[in-house]
Design a protein around this motif. Structure first.
Motif, PDB file in Angstrom:
ATOM      1  N   GLU A  40      48.118 -23.746 -43.670  1.00 24.85           N
ATOM      2  CA  GLU A  40      47.347 -24.946 -43.843  1.00 24.85           C
ATOM      3  C   GLU A  40      45.798 -24.651 -43.969  1.00 24.85           C
ATOM      4  O   GLU A  40      44.755 -25.190 -44.445  1.00 24.85           O
ATOM      5  CB  GLU A  40      47.293 -26.186 -42.948  1.00 24.85           C
ATOM      6  CG  GLU A  40      48.760 -26.778 -43.070  1.00 24.85           C
ATOM      7  CD  GLU A  40      49.064 -27.332 -44.445  1.00 24.85           C
ATOM      8  OE1 GLU A  40      48.145 -27.884 -45.168  1.00 24.85           O
ATOM      9  OE2 GLU A  40      50.160 -27.199 -45.118  1.00 24.85           O
ATOM     10  N   LEU A  41      45.264 -23.455 -43.314  1.00 28.20           N
ATOM     11  CA  LEU A  41      43.850 -23.112 -43.248  1.00 28.20           C
ATOM     12  C   LEU A  41      43.544 -22.466 -44.268  1.00 28.20           C
ATOM     13  O   LEU A  41      44.260 -21.397 -44.990  1.00 28.20           O
ATOM     14  CB  LEU A  41      43.815 -22.230 -41.944  1.00 28.20           C
ATOM     15  CG  LEU A  41      44.317 -22.534 -40.599  1.00 28.20           C
ATOM     16  CD1 LEU A  41      43.748 -21.458 -39.427  1.00 28.20           C
ATOM     17  CD2 LEU A  41      43.096 -23.779 -40.306  1.00 28.20           C
ATOM     18  N   SER A  42      42.297 -22.855 -44.778  1.00 30.90           N
ATOM     19  CA  SER A  42      41.817 -22.125 -46.122  1.00 30.90           C
ATOM     20  C   SER A  42      41.142 -20.737 -45.573  1.00 30.90           C
ATOM     21  O   SER A  42      40.956 -20.541 -44.524  1.00 30.90           O
ATOM     22  CB  SER A  42      40.706 -22.924 -46.691  1.00 30.90           C
ATOM     23  OG  SER A  42      39.239 -22.924 -45.674  1.00 30.90           O
ATOM     24  N   PRO A  43      41.012 -19.823 -46.636  1.00 30.76           N
ATOM     25  CA  PRO A  43      40.517 -18.524 -46.430  1.00 30.76           C
ATOM     26  C   PRO A  43      39.201 -18.407 -45.818  1.00 30.76           C
ATOM     27  O   PRO A  43      39.013 -17.698 -44.822  1.00 30.76           O
ATOM     28  CB  PRO A  43      40.515 -17.703 -47.727  1.00 30.76           C
ATOM     29  CG  PRO A  43      41.530 -18.566 -48.703  1.00 30.76           C
ATOM     30  CD  PRO A  43      41.482 -19.790 -48.074  1.00 30.76           C
TER      31      PRO A  43
ATOM     32  N   LEU B  86      37.834 -24.122 -56.161  1.00 24.61           N
ATOM     33  CA  LEU B  86      38.206 -22.696 -56.514  1.00 24.61           C
ATOM     34  C   LEU B  86      38.942 -22.234 -55.291  1.00 24.61           C
ATOM     35  O   LEU B  86      38.225 -22.549 -54.343  1.00 24.61           O
ATOM     36  CB  LEU B  86      37.008 -22.138 -56.959  1.00 24.61           C
ATOM     37  CG  LEU B  86      37.455 -20.503 -57.669  1.00 24.61           C
ATOM     38  CD1 LEU B  86      38.228 -20.481 -58.815  1.00 24.61           C
ATOM     39  CD2 LEU B  86      36.142 -19.799 -57.659  1.00 24.61           C
ATOM     40  N   TYR B  87      40.014 -21.839 -55.341  1.00 22.77           N
ATOM     41  CA  TYR B  87      40.752 -21.307 -54.249  1.00 22.77           C
ATOM     42  C   TYR B  87      41.200 -19.901 -54.128  1.00 22.77           C
ATOM     43  O   TYR B  87      41.736 -19.635 -55.215  1.00 22.77           O
ATOM     44  CB  TYR B  87      41.890 -22.375 -54.048  1.00 22.77           C
ATOM     45  CG  TYR B  87      43.021 -21.984 -52.742  1.00 22.77           C
ATOM     46  CD1 TYR B  87      42.317 -22.509 -51.376  1.00 22.77           C
ATOM     47  CD2 TYR B  87      44.101 -21.281 -52.859  1.00 22.77           C
ATOM     48  CE1 TYR B  87      43.130 -22.041 -50.173  1.00 22.77           C
ATOM     49  CE2 TYR B  87      44.755 -20.967 -51.683  1.00 22.77           C
ATOM     50  CZ  TYR B  87      44.333 -21.315 -50.322  1.00 22.77           C
ATOM     51  OH  TYR B  87      44.857 -20.934 -49.250  1.00 22.77           O
TER      52      TYR B  87
ATOM     53  N   GLY C  44      45.613 -12.107 -53.490  1.00 27.19           N
ATOM     54  CA  GLY C  44      44.281 -11.692 -54.161  1.00 27.19           C
ATOM     55  C   GLY C  44      43.995 -12.251 -55.515  1.00 27.19           C
ATOM     56  O   GLY C  44      43.542 -11.662 -56.200  1.00 27.19           O
ATOM     57  N   THR C  45      44.236 -13.584 -55.610  1.00 25.51           N
ATOM     58  CA  THR C  45      43.778 -14.307 -57.027  1.00 25.51           C
ATOM     59  C   THR C  45      43.236 -15.528 -56.730  1.00 25.51           C
ATOM     60  O   THR C  45      43.207 -16.130 -55.734  1.00 25.51           O
ATOM     61  CB  THR C  45      45.439 -14.780 -57.542  1.00 25.51           C
ATOM     62  OG1 THR C  45      46.274 -15.568 -56.578  1.00 25.51           O
ATOM     63  CG2 THR C  45      46.587 -13.508 -57.786  1.00 25.51           C
TER      64      THR C  45
END
Length: 319
Positions: A89-92, A261-262, A268-269
């Protein structure tokens, strides 16, 4: 040393057995209670045995010198961090920010202490250290939340009998009022709009915007426009044309912010995620008439260029 005495608990007389020990320079009390005296002593002894096992202490007579099996907070933090950052659930960006908080602030301040010796005083001292280093109140608040969460997990693993961070007042979030920066942003917006109005920029303070092509100026202005509308970087980069509504209607255009944008770190995309950072981040923002005209011109230019470059190709719907 210990004692057994009769006390009143909720209006009822009970026996309470108490054993006190000194551990790491602090006094600790092990207790057991029951209406029966012998059962109170048995419960106290059972609690004492559990505590000794938890602390990996072999001999009550040398408690102060035994620390085997107790990790430093830095060692515990490494294991906890790996587990916490595995949360899908954590974003980069959030993961990267957490790594920075732990590496640059939490670990240097408390990492060398045994995890079961951290006190309220240590945490208060660390908070003061972070404030003195110039760290903003918002960052200090987020670091404190991480620290408290990690110590809560240490408590669940029985390294701590209680979480010392629970007794600390959360640092207040005091927004900085940087009027000079606000003034710069406002003047930038006015300057860019002025350049756009005249079509051919002549401002020597904006060499990056000097171009004889008004259409290219539109394109560059679009990069600035949504900064002024308060969109996050990920929201601006993920903006698609179907997020812009009623561009054909003067004074009725608006942008609906509902995607970003994720970056998928394991793969790596990059992809467009149809959600914002938080549910409350979904919002609709009116677009001024001047900005609507710029966007319409920008869209027409895009379509014309796409048709010239590769006719018939399905281009991504990005603004």
């Amino acid at each position: 040393m210990g004692c057994v005495r009769k006390v009143e608990n909720n209006g009822k007389a009970v026996w309470r057995a108490i054993k006190s020990v000194t551990f790491q320079g602090t006094r600790k009390y092990i207790t057991g209670s029951s209406p029966d005296r012998s059962l109170a002593i048995a419960r106290m002894n059972a609690n004492w045995d559990r505590w000794r096992v938890r602390q990996n202490l072999a001999d009550a007579g040398i408690i102060d010198s035994l620390t085997a099996g107790i990790p430093t907070y830095g060692e515990f933090l490494t294991r906890w961090q790996n587990k916490r950052l595995a949360d899908p659930e954590l974003s980069p960006n959030t993961k990267q920010r957490y790594r920075g908080f732990i590496k640059n602030h939490i670990r240097p301040a408390l990492g060398n202490k045994l995890v079961n010796t951290i006190t309220e005083k240590d945490i208060t001292k660390a908070l003061q250290l972070w404030e003195d280093s110039g760290l903003g109140s918002s960052a200090r608040q987020k670091i404190f939340y991480l620290l408290r969460e990690s110590l809560r997990d240490a408590q669940h693993q029985q390294y701590l009998s209680r979480n010392p961070a629970e007794a600390i007042r959360i640092p207040k979030n005091v927004p900085k009022k940087d009027k000079s920066r606000l003034g710069e942003r406002l003047s930038d917006g006015i300057r860019i709009r002025t350049l756009l109005k005249f079509g051919h920029p002549t401002d020597p303070d904006a060499p990056e915007l000097i171009t004889s092509d008004p259409e290219k100026l539109d394109e560059r202005y679009c990069l600035w426009m949504f900064v002024f509308y308060g969109l996050r970087q990920s929201e601006r980069l993920g903006l698609e044309w179907d997020s812009l509504h009623q561009l054909d209607k003067p004074n009725e255009a608006y942008v609906r912010v509902d995607r970003q944008l994720y970056y998928n770190e394991p793969a790596g995309t990059l992809s467009i995620a149809h959600h914002t950072k938080t549910p409350a981040g979904v919002r609709e923002i009116p677009i001024s008439e001047d900005d609507r005209a710029v966007l319409v011109r920008h869209w027409k230019r895009q379509q014309r260029l796409y048709a010239i470059r590769e006719p018939g190709k399905q281009w991504r719907n990005l603004v």
